[in-house]
Scaffold this active site. Sequence first.
Site, PDB file in Angstrom:
ATOM      1  N   CYS A   1       0.711  -1.275   0.137  1.00 45.92           N
ATOM      2  CA  CYS A   1       0.000  -0.034  -0.138  1.00 45.92           C
ATOM      3  C   CYS A   1       0.919   1.147   0.034  1.00 45.92           C
ATOM      4  O   CYS A   1       1.624   1.372   0.994  1.00 45.92           O
ATOM      5  CB  CYS A   1      -0.888  -0.248   1.310  1.00 45.92           C
TER       6      CYS A   1
ATOM      7  N   CYS B   1      -4.215   6.041  -4.656  1.00 50.13           N
ATOM      8  CA  CYS B   1      -3.643   4.844  -4.796  1.00 50.13           C
ATOM      9  C   CYS B   1      -1.985   5.245  -5.082  1.00 50.13           C
ATOM     10  O   CYS B   1      -1.830   5.279  -6.067  1.00 50.13           O
ATOM     11  CB  CYS B   1      -4.251   4.012  -5.618  1.00 50.13           C
TER      12      CYS B   1
ATOM     13  N   GLY C   1      -0.964   2.352  -7.104  1.00 53.76           N
ATOM     14  CA  GLY C   1      -1.583   2.631  -8.667  1.00 53.76           C
ATOM     15  C   GLY C   1      -0.858   3.681  -9.495  1.00 53.76           C
ATOM     16  O   GLY C   1      -0.772   3.425 -10.534  1.00 53.76           O
TER      17      GLY C   1
ATOM     18  N   GLU D   1     -10.284   0.302  -6.371  1.00 54.25           N
ATOM     19  CA  GLU D   1      -9.620  -0.432  -5.876  1.00 54.25           C
ATOM     20  C   GLU D   1      -9.749  -1.871  -5.620  1.00 54.25           C
ATOM     21  O   GLU D   1     -11.133  -2.159  -5.474  1.00 54.25           O
ATOM     22  CB  GLU D   1      -8.879  -0.017  -4.612  1.00 54.25           C
TER      23      GLU D   1
ATOM     24  N   HIS E   1      -1.961  -4.253 -10.796  1.00 57.95           N
ATOM     25  CA  HIS E   1      -2.898  -3.030 -11.507  1.00 57.95           C
ATOM     26  C   HIS E   1      -3.219  -3.193 -12.873  1.00 57.95           C
ATOM     27  O   HIS E   1      -2.411  -3.858 -13.625  1.00 57.95           O
ATOM     28  CB  HIS E   1      -2.038  -1.888 -11.143  1.00 57.95           C
TER      29      HIS E   1
HETATM   30  N1  LIG Z   1      -4.409   2.335  -1.461  1.00 53.40           N
HETATM   31  C1  LIG Z   1      -3.131   1.714  -1.761  1.00 53.40           C
HETATM   32  C2  LIG Z   1      -3.148   0.424  -2.620  1.00 53.40           C
HETATM   33  C3  LIG Z   1      -4.138  -0.612  -1.991  1.00 53.40           C
HETATM   34  C4  LIG Z   1      -4.159  -1.843  -2.929  1.00 53.40           C
HETATM   35  C5  LIG Z   1      -5.335  -2.733  -2.419  1.00 53.40           C
HETATM   36  N2  LIG Z   1      -6.539  -2.381  -2.788  1.00 53.40           N
HETATM   37  C6  LIG Z   1      -5.017  -4.110  -3.197  1.00 53.40           C
HETATM   38  O1  LIG Z   1      -5.962  -5.121  -2.902  1.00 53.40           O
HETATM   39  O2  LIG Z   1      -3.981  -4.356  -3.785  1.00 53.40           O
HETATM   40  C7  LIG Z   1      -2.074   2.152  -2.196  1.00 53.40           C
HETATM   41  O3  LIG Z   1      -2.083   3.568  -1.975  1.00 53.40           O
HETATM   42  O4  LIG Z   1      -1.204   1.675  -2.871  1.00 53.40           O
END
Ligand SMILES: N[C@H](CCC[C@H](N)C(=O)O)C(=O)O
Length: 278
Positions: A72, A221, A224, A212, A163
């Site tokens: 994250c 993200c 992301g 997400e 991603h």
């Molecule tokens: N918000 C996070 C990513 C969470 C990813 C999560 N949703 C997953 O299942 O990979 C970030 O800032 O990188």
Amino acid sequence: MRFTKMHGAGNDYVYVNCFAEKLPEPAPELAIKVSDRRFGVGGDGLILIEPSDVADARMRMFNADGSEAEMCGNGIRCVAKFVHDHGICQRDSLRIETGNGVLELKLQINGEKAELITVDMGIPKLLPAEIPTTLSDKPLVNFPVEFGGMELRVTTVSMGNPHCVVFVPEATDALVLGLGPQIESDPRFPKRTNVEFVEIVSRTELKQRTWERGSGETWACGTGASAVCVAAVLTGQAEREVLIHLTGGDLRLRWDEATEHVFMTGGAVEVFQGVWPT
Ligand SMILES: N[C@H](CCC[C@H](N)C(=O)O)C(=O)O
């Protein structure tokens, strides 16, 4: 159980300092409860800050649906800020253990507090088996795929978590809220996927909306944005250093040519502390 509410560019999580606190129930169930914006604290998920045998601290991240993610980006900046500001380790460079290995961070301290933080996000993974995806046996760069009757061109990148980056003229609600969940749970992504809808503003500026895995639309993200930077370079649409505008704020990304590492710089904010009944 004491918790701290923090956000990075509006990607907000409930943080628990597990150097000092015990969870009242297993993390997946707790994540679902604390993330609820009506009946809980409200957030995109739960992040545990734990002792580590190999780094200054360990980060474990759980989405709002209780699923655990490997990494994250906005979260790790907040973890580093917490570790520094709350005296767990007051150096301005920290190492945090994650599901994607031990990552290094540099903190810019203003007064006593960490404000801007740069994360070495590591080397992006591009092989389909590393995403993972069954859409192709070669890395997907502007790869044509049909989702929900629409043909999209997708670029897939893993930053430890999956991603699927889609460049669009305009990231409308119909795309983000309509196609986001379809792509997230498409069986051709065996571990589901995060989805980024990206508008090219210039060769050094992008706009990103994010659906997400396990949390729905988030206001930013970090993994992301790292994947978006890599995808924009791979598709020949951007330079290796870009400013990305996300709904909740901006992140600066650089995909270093010599080392192939992605570096992300952004803020981290502590909003409030609270007590969750046990
Ligand atoms: N918000 C996070 C990513 C969470 C990813 C999560 N949703 C997953 O299942 O990979 C970030 O800032 O990188």
